[in-house]
Design a protein around this motif. Structure first.
Motif, mmCIF file in Angstrom:
data_model
loop_
_atom_site.group_PDB
_atom_site.id
_atom_site.type_symbol
_atom_site.label_atom_id
_atom_site.label_comp_id
_atom_site.label_asym_id
_atom_site.label_seq_id
_atom_site.Cartn_x
_atom_site.Cartn_y
_atom_site.Cartn_z
ATOM 1 N N ASN A 1 7.947 7.141 -1.479
ATOM 2 C CA ASN A 1 8.992 6.362 -0.807
ATOM 3 C C ASN A 1 8.486 5.040 -0.256
ATOM 4 O O ASN A 1 9.269 4.108 -0.071
ATOM 5 C CB ASN A 1 9.626 7.172 0.330
ATOM 6 N N ALA A 2 7.196 4.975 0.043
ATOM 7 C CA ALA A 2 6.616 3.742 0.604
ATOM 8 C C ALA A 2 5.312 3.416 -0.120
ATOM 9 O O ALA A 2 4.233 3.470 0.474
ATOM 10 C CB ALA A 2 6.385 3.904 2.095
ATOM 11 N N PRO A 3 5.392 3.078 -1.413
ATOM 12 C CA PRO A 3 4.152 2.845 -2.173
ATOM 13 C C PRO A 3 3.331 1.663 -1.663
ATOM 14 O O PRO A 3 2.103 1.695 -1.707
ATOM 15 C CB PRO A 3 4.634 2.610 -3.609
ATOM 16 N N ALA A 4 3.994 0.642 -1.142
ATOM 17 C CA ALA A 4 3.249 -0.519 -0.633
ATOM 18 C C ALA A 4 2.431 -0.138 0.600
ATOM 19 O O ALA A 4 1.287 -0.595 0.751
ATOM 20 C CB ALA A 4 4.216 -1.653 -0.303
ATOM 21 N N ASN A 5 2.994 0.693 1.460
ATOM 22 C CA ASN A 5 2.251 1.151 2.644
ATOM 23 C C ASN A 5 1.030 1.969 2.234
ATOM 24 O O ASN A 5 -0.053 1.814 2.806
ATOM 25 C CB ASN A 5 3.137 1.990 3.563
ATOM 26 N N PHE A 6 1.225 2.848 1.256
ATOM 27 C CA PHE A 6 0.100 3.670 0.810
ATOM 28 C C PHE A 6 -0.958 2.806 0.126
ATOM 29 O O PHE A 6 -2.157 3.042 0.304
ATOM 30 C CB PHE A 6 0.576 4.791 -0.114
ATOM 31 N N GLN A 7 -0.534 1.802 -0.601
ATOM 32 C CA GLN A 7 -1.491 0.898 -1.241
ATOM 33 C C GLN A 7 -2.325 0.174 -0.177
ATOM 34 O O GLN A 7 -3.546 0.049 -0.311
ATOM 35 C CB GLN A 7 -0.773 -0.113 -2.125
ATOM 36 N N ARG A 8 -1.673 -0.279 0.890
ATOM 37 C CA ARG A 8 -2.408 -0.922 1.988
ATOM 38 C C ARG A 8 -3.388 0.064 2.631
ATOM 39 O O ARG A 8 -4.504 -0.305 3.005
ATOM 40 C CB ARG A 8 -1.449 -1.471 3.041
ATOM 41 N N SER A 9 -2.955 1.317 2.748
ATOM 42 C CA SER A 9 -3.844 2.338 3.312
ATOM 43 C C SER A 9 -5.082 2.507 2.448
ATOM 44 O O SER A 9 -6.202 2.562 2.955
ATOM 45 C CB SER A 9 -3.123 3.682 3.422
ATOM 46 N N LEU A 10 -4.874 2.585 1.158
ATOM 47 C CA LEU A 10 -6.012 2.727 0.250
ATOM 48 C C LEU A 10 -6.937 1.520 0.317
ATOM 49 O O LEU A 10 -8.162 1.660 0.288
ATOM 50 C CB LEU A 10 -5.527 2.921 -1.192
ATOM 51 N N GLN A 11 -6.357 0.340 0.412
ATOM 52 C CA GLN A 11 -7.181 -0.866 0.499
ATOM 53 C C GLN A 11 -7.982 -0.898 1.797
ATOM 54 O O GLN A 11 -9.093 -1.426 1.821
ATOM 55 C CB GLN A 11 -6.307 -2.112 0.364
ATOM 56 N N SER A 12 -7.440 -0.309 2.867
ATOM 57 C CA SER A 12 -8.157 -0.310 4.137
ATOM 58 C C SER A 12 -9.403 0.583 4.094
ATOM 59 O O SER A 12 -10.304 0.431 4.903
ATOM 60 C CB SER A 12 -7.235 0.107 5.284
ATOM 61 N N TYR A 13 -9.456 1.519 3.159
ATOM 62 C CA TYR A 13 -10.649 2.348 2.998
ATOM 63 C C TYR A 13 -11.817 1.552 2.417
ATOM 64 O O TYR A 13 -12.956 1.947 2.540
ATOM 65 C CB TYR A 13 -10.356 3.526 2.056
ATOM 66 N N ASP A 14 -11.510 0.449 1.731
ATOM 67 C CA ASP A 14 -12.533 -0.395 1.087
ATOM 68 C C ASP A 14 -13.350 0.357 0.047
ATOM 69 O O ASP A 14 -14.537 0.090 -0.139
ATOM 70 C CB ASP A 14 -13.478 -1.017 2.126
ATOM 71 N N PHE A 15 -12.741 1.301 -0.645
ATOM 72 C CA PHE A 15 -13.427 2.016 -1.715
ATOM 73 C C PHE A 15 -13.188 1.364 -3.067
ATOM 74 O O PHE A 15 -14.043 1.395 -3.937
ATOM 75 C CB PHE A 15 -12.916 3.464 -1.819
#
Length: 187
Positions: A30-44
């Motif tokens: 439902n919120a793919p952009a939010n999850f993408q930002r979350s993944l980017q914040s991991y810096d993996f």
């Protein structure tokens, strides 16, 4: 009596874990952009790869749910356990790297709610360790019988109870962080 209790606990924990993964997957869809930002914040991952991975993860979670149910129906409880255990362990490993880096996280991608609150990864790691323990409880309470309808019903009710508790703890963690910030600003 004990066998009945163990069956109820088994069904309840299994239902809770599956419903939690499903709710998290739906939240990510439902919120793919939010999850993408979350993944980017991991810096993996690089930004482009994080975008692709953000689309892949919720479908992976749904696949894990389906596979766990099929394995369970085929009485391959060990495989259901391994699928759930591996998923939660992988998430815990990702969060633990942030603990060692002493970073905070706006959203781990696993919350049931949209949040802009910085939560310490140590807290999220403790929550995931509790989920891993529940995976072990699921496996250790396996019974040889298929269970009566009343055991299934009580298990379902217990599953809903666990889900409400989990959601409440999730919100309490966010409120605790907000109250801590308020105290800092006030002092």
């Amino acid at each position: 009596m004990i066998a009945s209790f163990l069956s109820i606990l088994h069904y309840g924990v299994f239902g809770f874990l599956l419903s939690l993964i499903l709710a998290a997957a739906v939240h990510k869809l439902n919120a793919p952009a939010n999850f993408q930002r979350s993944l980017q914040s991991y810096d993996f991952l690089p930004s482009k790869l994080a975008s692709s991975f953000a689309k892949f993860v919720p479908w992976l979670e749904i696949t894990v749910i389906a596979a766990a149910i099929v394995c369970y129906a085929m009485r391959q409880i060990e495989l259901s356990f391994l699928l759930l255990f591996t998923l939660f362990t992988a998430y815990s490993a990702m969060i633990s790297t942030l603990v060692f880096q002493k970073r905070t996280l706006v959203d781990c991608g696993c919350s049931l709610f949209d949040s802009n609150v910085l939560i310490a990864p140590k807290t999220l790691l403790m929550r995931n360790i509790a989920l891993i323990i529940l995976c072990c409880v699921f496996y250790l309470t396996t019974q040889q019988t298929t269970g009566s309808p009343s055991e299934w019903l009580f298990g379902l009710t217990f599953s809903c109870f666990l889900f409400v508790i989990y959601s409440s703890v999730d919100l309490l963690l966010e409120n605790h962080v907000l109250l801590s910030k308020l105290r800092l600003k006030h002092d």
